[in-house]
Scaffold this active site. Structure first.
Site, short mmCIF file in Angstrom:
data_model
loop_
_atom_site.label_atom_id
_atom_site.label_comp_id
_atom_site.label_asym_id
_atom_site.label_seq_id
_atom_site.Cartn_x
_atom_site.Cartn_y
_atom_site.Cartn_z
CE1 TYR A 7 -3.80 2.34 1.10
CE2 TYR A 7 -1.97 3.71 2.15
CZ TYR A 7 -3.39 3.37 1.68
OH TYR A 7 -4.26 4.64 1.78
CG HIS A 11 -1.04 5.35 -1.33
ND1 HIS A 11 -1.52 3.95 -1.52
CD2 HIS A 11 -2.05 6.23 -1.39
CE1 HIS A 11 -2.91 3.87 -1.55
NE2 HIS A 11 -3.37 5.12 -1.38
CD1 TRP A 66 -6.69 5.09 -5.82
CD2 TRP A 66 -4.88 5.04 -6.88
NE1 TRP A 66 -5.79 5.08 -5.06
CE2 TRP A 66 -4.53 4.83 -5.45
CE3 TRP A 66 -3.78 4.97 -7.64
CZ2 TRP A 66 -3.23 5.02 -5.06
CZ3 TRP A 66 -2.38 4.66 -6.99
CH2 TRP A 66 -2.16 4.86 -5.77
#
Length: 103
Positions: A7, A11, A66
């Site tokens: 994650y 990001h 996304w």
């Protein structure tokens, strides 16, 4: 659980690999996002122009792409979107200034 590193890696790439997403976030009225984690719980602190900022972002095509990328890493609601709630600011202590300021 166990997907926090992936994650974060994805990001971290937003400004360079996903500039259209960064632009959509900005255009929606989201000025700053900070993500905290506690075990498998993610908490996003965001500074937004108004309560419609996230719905505007979620309605964009770039966010749909996304969301597909992030789907294996997140739990979402029945609508496929993250649980976004606004909190009321009730107190703040700012010790970066003298005298300290309470807001």
């Amino acid at each position: 659980p166990g997907k926090a590193a992936e994650y974060k890696r994805i990001h971290d790439d937003v400004p360079t690999k996903y500039p259209a997403l960064a632009a959509a976030i900005r255009d929606a009225g989201i000025h700053r996002e900070v993500v905290f984690t506690a075990d498998s719980l993610l908490i996003v602190y965001a500074e937004v122009s108004d309560p419609g900022a996230y719905p505007r972002l979620f309605a964009t095509e770039v966010h749909e792409r996304w969301a597909e990328l992030m789907a294996p890493l997140l739990e979402t609601g029945p609508n496929g979107l993250p649980d976004v709630r606004f909190m009321d600011h009730i107190w703040e202590l700012d010790l970066t200034v003298t005298p300290a300021v309470v807001r």
